[in-house]
Scaffold this motif. Sequence first.
Motif, PDB file in Angstrom:
ATOM      1  N   SER A  33      47.546 -15.173  61.779  1.00 27.73           N
ATOM      2  CA  SER A  33      48.505 -15.484  60.722  1.00 27.73           C
ATOM      3  C   SER A  33      47.928 -15.244  59.333  1.00 27.73           C
ATOM      4  CB  SER A  33      48.955 -16.949  60.846  1.00 27.73           C
ATOM      5  OG  SER A  33      47.839 -17.805  60.676  1.00 27.73           O
ATOM      6  N   ARG A  34      46.678 -14.771  59.263  1.00 30.18           N
ATOM      7  CA  ARG A  34      46.034 -14.529  57.967  1.00 30.18           C
ATOM      8  C   ARG A  34      46.257 -13.098  57.507  1.00 30.18           C
ATOM      9  NH1 ARG A  34      40.091 -16.182  57.452  1.00 30.18           N
ATOM     10  NH2 ARG A  34      40.667 -15.569  55.345  1.00 30.18           N
ATOM     11  N   ASN A  35      46.686 -12.944  56.291  1.00 28.83           N
ATOM     12  CA  ASN A  35      46.837 -11.628  55.684  1.00 28.83           C
ATOM     13  C   ASN A  35      45.728 -11.423  54.666  1.00 28.83           C
ATOM     14  OD1 ASN A  35      49.204 -10.983  57.043  1.00 28.83           O
ATOM     15  ND2 ASN A  35      50.470 -11.970  55.509  1.00 28.83           N
ATOM     16  N   LYS A  36      45.155 -10.235  54.668  1.00 30.18           N
ATOM     17  CA  LYS A  36      44.146  -9.908  53.663  1.00 30.18           C
ATOM     18  C   LYS A  36      44.838  -9.279  52.460  1.00 30.18           C
ATOM     19  CE  LYS A  36      40.347  -9.412  56.847  1.00 30.18           C
ATOM     20  NZ  LYS A  36      39.239  -8.599  57.288  1.00 30.18           N
ATOM     21  N   ILE A  37      44.108  -9.139  51.381  1.00 26.01           N
ATOM     22  CA  ILE A  37      44.666  -8.537  50.169  1.00 26.01           C
ATOM     23  C   ILE A  37      44.926  -7.055  50.424  1.00 26.01           C
ATOM     24  CG2 ILE A  37      44.185  -7.958  47.768  1.00 26.01           C
ATOM     25  CD1 ILE A  37      42.482 -10.472  47.601  1.00 26.01           C
ATOM     26  N   ARG A  38      46.082  -6.602  50.003  1.00 28.32           N
ATOM     27  CA  ARG A  38      46.453  -5.196  50.154  1.00 28.32           C
ATOM     28  C   ARG A  38      46.128  -4.491  48.850  1.00 28.32           C
ATOM     29  NH1 ARG A  38      52.188  -6.688  52.978  1.00 28.32           N
ATOM     30  NH2 ARG A  38      51.240  -7.570  54.844  1.00 28.32           N
ATOM     31  N   TRP A  39      45.047  -3.740  48.869  1.00 30.64           N
ATOM     32  CA  TRP A  39      44.562  -3.097  47.656  1.00 30.64           C
ATOM     33  C   TRP A  39      45.312  -1.808  47.337  1.00 30.64           C
ATOM     34  CZ3 TRP A  39      41.522  -6.002  44.770  1.00 30.64           C
ATOM     35  CH2 TRP A  39      40.780  -7.006  45.370  1.00 30.64           C
ATOM     36  N   VAL A  40      45.950  -1.220  48.330  1.00 30.57           N
ATOM     37  CA  VAL A  40      46.634   0.061  48.140  1.00 30.57           C
ATOM     38  C   VAL A  40      48.041  -0.048  48.707  1.00 30.57           C
ATOM     39  CG1 VAL A  40      46.561   2.523  48.731  1.00 30.57           C
ATOM     40  CG2 VAL A  40      44.433   1.275  48.400  1.00 30.57           C
ATOM     41  N   ALA A  41      49.024   0.517  48.002  1.00 39.30           N
ATOM     42  CA  ALA A  41      50.401   0.526  48.497  1.00 39.30           C
ATOM     43  C   ALA A  41      50.499   1.374  49.767  1.00 39.30           C
ATOM     44  CB  ALA A  41      51.336   1.084  47.429  1.00 39.30           C
ATOM     45  N   ARG A  50      45.967  15.727  49.785  1.00 41.29           N
ATOM     46  CA  ARG A  50      46.101  16.629  48.638  1.00 41.29           C
ATOM     47  C   ARG A  50      46.946  16.015  47.517  1.00 41.29           C
ATOM     48  NH1 ARG A  50      51.169  18.854  49.245  1.00 41.29           N
ATOM     49  NH2 ARG A  50      51.904  18.985  51.380  1.00 41.29           N
ATOM     50  N   LEU A  51      47.692  14.962  47.848  1.00 41.66           N
ATOM     51  CA  LEU A  51      48.486  14.260  46.840  1.00 41.66           C
ATOM     52  C   LEU A  51      47.842  12.935  46.439  1.00 41.66           C
ATOM     53  CD1 LEU A  51      52.086  14.880  48.229  1.00 41.66           C
ATOM     54  CD2 LEU A  51      50.906  16.106  46.397  1.00 41.66           C
ATOM     55  N   GLY A  52      46.576  12.746  46.830  1.00 41.11           N
ATOM     56  CA  GLY A  52      45.853  11.552  46.444  1.00 41.11           C
ATOM     57  C   GLY A  52      45.964  10.388  47.415  1.00 41.11           C
ATOM     58  N   GLY A  53      46.589  10.599  48.560  1.00 35.07           N
ATOM     59  CA  GLY A  53      46.724   9.533  49.544  1.00 35.07           C
ATOM     60  C   GLY A  53      45.574   9.537  50.537  1.00 35.07           C
ATOM     61  N   LEU A  54      45.698   8.701  51.554  1.00 32.11           N
ATOM     62  CA  LEU A  54      44.668   8.625  52.583  1.00 32.11           C
ATOM     63  C   LEU A  54      44.951   9.551  53.763  1.00 32.11           C
ATOM     64  CD1 LEU A  54      44.033   4.779  52.621  1.00 32.11           C
ATOM     65  CD2 LEU A  54      42.716   6.559  51.464  1.00 32.11           C
ATOM     66  N   GLY A  55      46.147  10.136  53.803  1.00 35.96           N
ATOM     67  CA  GLY A  55      46.465  11.133  54.821  1.00 35.96           C
ATOM     68  C   GLY A  55      46.804  10.587  56.188  1.00 35.96           C
ATOM     69  N   LEU A  56      47.221   9.331  56.278  1.00 32.73           N
ATOM     70  CA  LEU A  56      47.551   8.743  57.566  1.00 32.73           C
ATOM     71  C   LEU A  56      48.839   9.326  58.145  1.00 32.73           C
ATOM     72  CD1 LEU A  56      46.318   6.714  59.463  1.00 32.73           C
ATOM     73  CD2 LEU A  56      47.652   4.938  58.377  1.00 32.73           C
ATOM     74  N   GLY A  57      49.813   9.628  57.320  1.00 29.39           N
ATOM     75  CA  GLY A  57      51.050  10.261  57.765  1.00 29.39           C
ATOM     76  C   GLY A  57      52.056   9.284  58.343  1.00 29.39           C
ATOM     77  N   GLU A  58      53.299   9.715  58.389  1.00 32.96           N
ATOM     78  CA  GLU A  58      54.399   8.916  58.924  1.00 32.96           C
ATOM     79  C   GLU A  58      54.545   9.163  60.417  1.00 32.96           C
ATOM     80  OE1 GLU A  58      56.406   6.709  57.531  1.00 32.96           O
ATOM     81  OE2 GLU A  58      55.676   6.917  55.488  1.00 32.96           O
ATOM     82  N   ILE A  59      54.916   8.143  61.159  1.00 34.76           N
ATOM     83  CA  ILE A  59      55.084   8.279  62.602  1.00 34.76           C
ATOM     84  C   ILE A  59      56.307   9.131  62.929  1.00 34.76           C
ATOM     85  CG2 ILE A  59      55.528   7.008  64.745  1.00 34.76           C
ATOM     86  CD1 ILE A  59      53.743   4.805  63.677  1.00 34.76           C
ATOM     87  N   ARG A  60      57.367   9.017  62.145  1.00 35.21           N
ATOM     88  CA  ARG A  60      58.571   9.834  62.386  1.00 35.21           C
ATOM     89  C   ARG A  60      58.224  11.327  62.273  1.00 35.21           C
ATOM     90  NH1 ARG A  60      62.830   9.264  64.996  1.00 35.21           N
ATOM     91  NH2 ARG A  60      63.404   7.352  63.996  1.00 35.21           N
ATOM     92  N   SER A  61      57.418  11.692  61.278  1.00 34.59           N
ATOM     93  CA  SER A  61      57.001  13.088  61.115  1.00 34.59           C
ATOM     94  C   SER A  61      56.138  13.536  62.284  1.00 34.59           C
ATOM     95  CB  SER A  61      56.221  13.265  59.816  1.00 34.59           C
ATOM     96  OG  SER A  61      57.015  12.910  58.721  1.00 34.59           O
TER      97      SER A  61
END
Length: 111
Positions: A33-41, A50-61
């Motif tokens: 039930s513990r949530n950690k701080i979310r440092w990134v949206a 290439r757009l500055g993200g982490l590159g995890l990608g969407e599951i739908r894609s």
Amino acid sequence: MPPYYLSLFKAPKKIIKTLQGIRRDFVWGKTGSRNKIRWVAWEKVVAPKRLGGLGLGEIRSLNWALLMKRRWRAIHQNAHLWVEVIMAIHWGDSVDGGVPLKRVSLAFGRI
């Protein structure tokens, strides 16, 4: 198991949402039930590198990419047994059906 099913079936929105929730909790380090701080949206996490993200990608894609890869292989490797089985289950005699519409029942729900 999810990548295998995502390569065979178009996943419903509920399953995509559930998988995204599991992945989000893992990435953000949720424990019980513990949530950690979310440092990134989350949008930044799934954005391409290439757009500055982490590159995890969407599951739908990922689902659509795997379906189209399987379809391409079915068209170009039509002499293989797995192609005959998939075509018999989903498309009948032709691959022109596009995305498979049959659904499978899994332990976490019907997709």
